[in-house]
Design a protein around this motif. Structure first.
Motif, mmCIF file in Angstrom:
data_model
loop_
_atom_site.group_PDB
_atom_site.id
_atom_site.type_symbol
_atom_site.label_atom_id
_atom_site.label_comp_id
_atom_site.label_asym_id
_atom_site.label_seq_id
_atom_site.Cartn_x
_atom_site.Cartn_y
_atom_site.Cartn_z
ATOM 1 N N ARG A 182 24.453 40.181 47.820
ATOM 2 C CA ARG A 182 25.024 38.606 47.846
ATOM 3 C C ARG A 182 24.031 38.560 48.782
ATOM 4 N NH1 ARG A 182 31.070 38.491 50.891
ATOM 5 N NH2 ARG A 182 31.392 36.909 48.470
ATOM 6 N N ARG B 285 32.155 40.721 41.121
ATOM 7 C CA ARG B 285 30.907 39.731 40.512
ATOM 8 C C ARG B 285 30.265 38.404 41.343
ATOM 9 N NH1 ARG B 285 33.875 38.813 35.870
ATOM 10 N NH2 ARG B 285 33.064 40.313 34.954
ATOM 11 N N HIS B 286 31.012 38.499 42.718
ATOM 12 C CA HIS B 286 31.084 38.219 43.922
ATOM 13 C C HIS B 286 30.132 38.330 44.606
ATOM 14 C CE1 HIS B 286 33.497 34.690 41.177
ATOM 15 N NE2 HIS B 286 33.138 33.833 41.901
ATOM 16 N N SER C 273 26.289 34.258 48.195
ATOM 17 C CA SER C 273 26.683 33.799 46.640
ATOM 18 C C SER C 273 25.583 34.956 46.111
ATOM 19 C CB SER C 273 25.808 32.670 46.397
ATOM 20 O OG SER C 273 25.278 32.788 44.617
ATOM 21 N N THR C 274 26.030 34.810 44.692
ATOM 22 C CA THR C 274 24.987 36.409 43.862
ATOM 23 C C THR C 274 24.572 36.003 42.390
ATOM 24 O OG1 THR C 274 27.136 36.876 42.313
ATOM 25 C CG2 THR C 274 27.096 38.355 44.652
ATOM 26 N N THR D 147 27.877 30.275 33.511
ATOM 27 C CA THR D 147 29.127 29.297 33.707
ATOM 28 C C THR D 147 29.933 28.814 33.244
ATOM 29 O OG1 THR D 147 30.567 29.282 35.301
ATOM 30 C CG2 THR D 147 28.783 27.886 35.699
ATOM 31 N N ARG E 136 31.202 33.871 37.623
ATOM 32 C CA ARG E 136 30.495 33.255 38.974
ATOM 33 C C ARG E 136 31.324 31.474 39.314
ATOM 34 N NH1 ARG E 136 25.092 36.268 39.311
ATOM 35 N NH2 ARG E 136 25.262 36.213 37.359
#
Length: 678
Positions: free
Chosen positions: A91, A167-168, A402-403, A411, A441
């Motif tokens: 991230r 994922r985050h 954020s990733t 999304t 996300r």
């Protein structure tokens, strides 16, 4: 702090309990809890263990007593359902949304009970009533909280939670809990945990690291609260933590120590970093400071951490929100003062209050409204925090992360639970569901809206969706143009970069423009320097997908948003069902070797393989009825899935399934078909 030293929280399992100090209310089991009974014997469940020896007597209904020392991955029949599939994403920290949030100071740890110790499904369940945590952007470490003396003391996180967190970019820790004697704790379990073998090593330390590696999570939160120990036990615990940390670090895992047992083996919650727990802190990565802290004790703890050459932000100051959520009284200036450097990080204990306090039958929208209030603050807009709000929400003092750094990115604004399941705008299952592993996300800054007119309402909506269970709904007068920030990104910009949006106007006429920023804002709290690109005009009602080619041949996309302008009278209701950024469209290969690995009546365990699992976001499982109708049964990131309660359709001799691989762009592979005779 307002906490009484004698207060204590308990997780009830019949007469068995688990505890952290400083609280008192029982925590009810979520509605999704499903005990393992004869009828659900094939249902995979989240794993839990005792260190070695088991309690006397027999376990209660739905409870299985297991020894961690005896655990082997090769004989763990639920492991294929519990093994996380998403790697821990890297991230980055963009310019903060406001001038009070800081990027390099206090962090946030969240201790969450997603379900009971026993009977917690591995892969979601048939209810939308679930703690579908979505504000991952503010969290640095998640603890899968739980454990009780009557069920098990060591909890491994289930795969949906780990996949959503990873994922985050959020690491997830399992929980090692040794409860006080008043809540069923036995000192022998502490001795079991720290036992040595003939070579002088701690076999349970190696087992914990092996479990985390096999299950795909990131380490352990160690909470030793059973009293009655002595200096010998204290020394053994210190040696155990040191070896656990050494082994964990070699596998990229972490260890957090809870401020309870001291170096002399007794349990005495310090509410500080001091001589009685410093060695244990130094042996671990972090210290959760018990709720008994004061402004002075936190300040002295920070100074001590600095003197040790450690970061003061490796200290989590416990904040108990289980009973009152954002109405909790907290001395915020002692932890995260506004005018000087933050003193320590924040450890949020049981933020699932945002679900637990709601009345029975509440909607998913009600949960997310409460959760947004908790994480964003009273203004419900991180770009304009309410300075008079007594609750200092994480968005006020901590910068979001954020990733979203690589193409393709997509999304469908799926929160990980819903009232039904949609595919391409059509309902393919009307069964409520939850499965955090299917969560996207999601936008971090919920909801940052800039307008000179009336601010429209922005929320996840569960009445309709393009894909999954939810869409993004903007509603209101829109008397002036409104810009909605969606994602901070670090996406490479090429000559063929395209942004696709799937959207629908339910009421009113609205002009839609894509907002794209190819540079950072001038400073914290400033808007991204957007360029606005009109979406091609569409025809007809219903969902439509439109594509916008980004200008330029190189560079980086730093932010994406939407500008909406009402072009007719009356209020506007506009939905965003999907967003994708790509250079080309890719589709994953189909699963191979689908099979039934176990069956009992209408309960089946399915499994399959995939030639390139790294290209797969998740898998979907559909049932094909005799008339050719496809019915969605569920999705999962794992290459195994449990289906339950199936019954034959009229004239059906065998039930038929289709398994598909779904890529990052939500493109689906060809089906891998399998059948099972009734």
């Amino acid at each position: 702090m307002s906490h009484h030293p004698a207060r204590r929280t308990v997780l009830l399992a019949g007469a068995a309990t688990a505890a952290l100090p400083a609280l008192s209310l029982p925590a009810a089991a979520p509605a999704s809890a499903a005990p393992r009974t004869a009828a659900t014997g094939l249902r995979p469940l989240a794993s839990y263990w005792y260190p070695d020896s088991l309690p006397d007597g027999s376990p209660g209904e739905g409870i299985t007593w297991r020894s961690l020392k005896s655990w082997r991955a090769a004989t763990d029949t639920d492991l294929p359902f519990n093994r996380a599939s998403a790697p821990l994403a890297r991230r980055f920290t963009p310019a903060p949304a406001n001038t009070t949030a800081r990027a390099d100071q206090a962090r946030i740890q969240s201790l969450v009970s997603f379900g009971p110790t026993a009977g917690n499904p591995s892969q979601g369940s048939a209810t939308a009533d679930y703690y579908a945590l979505t504000h991952w952007a503010y969290i640095d470490e998640l603890v899968f909280w739980g454990g009780s003396s009557g069920e098990g003391l060591i909890l491994a996180p289930n795969a949906p939670v780990v996949d959503a967190a990873h994922r985050h970019g959020v690491p997830v820790l399992g929980n090692v809990f040794l409860p006080p004697a008043a809540y069923g704790g036995q000192l022998r379990w502490t001795s079991d945990l720290v036992q040595r073998d003939a070579a002088g090593h701690h076999p349970l330390a190696a087992q914990l690291v092996a479990v985390a590696a096999a299950y795909g999570f990131d380490g352990w939160f160690v909470n030793a609260e059973t009293g009655g120990g002595d200096s010998a036990l204290g020394a053994a615990m210190l040696g155990f933590v040191r070896e656990l940390k050494t082994l964990a670090a070699a596998r990229g895992q972490r260890v957090t120590w809870y401020d309870a047992m001291t170096v002399d083996g007794t349990v005495s919650w310090q509410g500080a970093l001091n001589d009685r727990n410093q060695a244990l802190y130094e042996a671990a990565d972090d210290l959760f400071v018990d709720f008994r802290w004061s402004a002075d004790s936190l300040a002295s703890s920070a100074r001590r951490a600095d003197a040790l050459g450690r970061s003061r932000y490796e200290l989590w100051a416990g904040v108990d929100v289980e009973s009152r959520g954002p109405d909790t009284s907290v001395d915020w200036d002692a932890i995260v003062p506004g005018g000087t450097a933050h003193t320590a990080s924040v450890g949020l204990y049981r933020p699932e209050w945002t679900r637990g306090h709601l009345p029975a039958g509440h909607t998913p929208e009600a949960f997310h409204a409460a959760d947004d209030r908790f994480w964003t603050g009273r203004s419900l807009d991180p770009s304009r925090p309410d300075a008079a709000d007594p609750w200092r929400a994480p968005a006020v003092f901590a910068a979001d992360r954020s990733t979203v750094t690589a193409l393709p990115f997509a999304t469908v604004f799926n929160t990980g639970h819903g009232l039904r399941w949609h595919e391409r705008g059509e309902v393919t299952s009307d069964t409520p569901w939850n499965h955090l592993g299917l969560q996207d996300r999601l936008p971090a800054r919920r909801w940052s809206v800039r307008t000179e007119g009336q601010r429209p309402a922005v929320a996840f909506d569960f009445a309709d969706a393009w894909h999954g269970g939810s869409s993004l709904l903007v509603s209101g007068a829109l008397d002036r143009p409104a810009v909605l920030d969606l994602y901070t990104t670090r996406l490479p910009l090429g000559r063929n970069t395209v942004v696709e949006l799937t959207h629908r106007a339910d009421a009113g006429d609205v002009r839609v423009e894509l907002a794209v920023a190819t540079a950072e804002p001038d400073g914290a709290g400033n808007p991204p320097p957007y360029t606005y690109l009109p979406l091609p005009a569409g025809r007809g009602d219903g969902w439509r997908t439109t594509a916008v080619r980004l200008p330029g041949r190189s560079g980086t996309v730093h932010a994406l948003g939407i500008r909406l302008t009402a072009t007719g009278g009356g209020p506007v209701r506009w939905r965003l069902g999907g967003l994708a950024v790509r250079e080309r469209t890719t589709t994953p290969a189909a699963p191979v070797r689908p099979r039934v690995t176990a069956a009992s009546g209408g309960d089946l365990r399915l499994a399959w393989d995939h030639p390139a699992p790294g290209t797969v976001r998740h898998y979907t499982v559909h049932r094909v009825l005799p008339d050719g109708t496809r019915r969605f049964l569920g999705g999962t990131g794992q290459r195994a899935y449990f289906v339950t309660g199936l019954t034959p359709a009229p004239g059906e001799r065998a039930v038929r399934f289709e398994v598909r691989a779904v890529g990052e762009l939500y493109t689906s592979s060809a089906a891998a078909a399998l059948g099972h005779r009734w």
